[in-house]
Motif scaffolding. Sequence first.
Motif, PDB file in Angstrom:
ATOM      1  N   THR A  49       0.860  -1.186  -0.045  1.00 19.64           N
ATOM      2  CA  THR A  49       0.181  -0.296   0.517  1.00 19.64           C
ATOM      3  C   THR A  49       0.920   1.334  -0.157  1.00 19.64           C
ATOM      4  O   THR A  49       0.779   2.279  -0.167  1.00 19.64           O
ATOM      5  N   VAL A 100       2.737   1.544  -3.072  1.00 17.50           N
ATOM      6  CA  VAL A 100       1.254   2.405  -4.267  1.00 17.50           C
ATOM      7  C   VAL A 100       1.590   4.606  -3.876  1.00 17.50           C
ATOM      8  O   VAL A 100       0.770   5.433  -4.292  1.00 17.50           O
ATOM      9  N   GLY A 141      -4.177   0.292  -6.427  1.00 21.39           N
ATOM     10  CA  GLY A 141      -4.298   0.421  -5.210  1.00 21.39           C
ATOM     11  C   GLY A 141      -4.889   0.318  -3.988  1.00 21.39           C
ATOM     12  O   GLY A 141      -5.499  -0.336  -2.682  1.00 21.39           O
ATOM     13  N   SER A 197      -4.550  -2.310  -1.269  1.00 20.90           N
ATOM     14  CA  SER A 197      -5.267  -1.973   0.536  1.00 20.90           C
ATOM     15  C   SER A 197      -6.583  -3.395   1.298  1.00 20.90           C
ATOM     16  O   SER A 197      -6.410  -3.589   2.649  1.00 20.90           O
ATOM     17  N   PHE A 222      -8.609   5.655  -1.516  1.00 20.47           N
ATOM     18  CA  PHE A 222      -9.321   5.817  -2.563  1.00 20.47           C
ATOM     19  C   PHE A 222      -9.640   5.276  -4.013  1.00 20.47           C
ATOM     20  O   PHE A 222      -9.605   6.019  -4.820  1.00 20.47           O
TER      21      PHE A 222
END
Length: 155
Positions: A6, A9, A113, A117, A129
């Motif tokens: 995460t 990203v 993402g 995540s 996101f």
Amino acid sequence: MKYTKTKAVLNQLVADLSQMSMIIHQTHWYMRGPNFLKLHPLMDEFMEEIDSQLDVISERLIALDGSPYSTLKEMAENTKIQDWPGEWDKTTPERLAHLVDGYRYLEDLYRHGIEVSDVEKDFSTQDIFIGLKTAIEKKIWMIQAELGSAPEIDE
């Protein structure tokens, strides 16, 4: 160490949102022709939105004990959004289509993402996101409408 993917990203977004801001800025500076009076100030709003996303993303990365890129060199070395030289040979529709390309890339990165995540169970970042991806999709729709095309987000 938690949320490794995460955070990767998030940092990619730091580089790419910085690049996207410059591309929008270039569109703003090098714009001519029909719709100039409407589109020129609109680019300021687009830049503000991308810069706001950059701030949210960077602060989330810091909150997760990450270190966002913070130099022009780091941004340039890590962005995956292509730029153009500042020249007058591009039409406004070509520049807007280039913006759409950048926004589509960002939409895909936000989607990635969301997936990463989810796997890492960082649902707070995932929420960010999702919201920012939605905003990007709206921009794609709006620019595509200006260009006389469908959004094509579901393809």
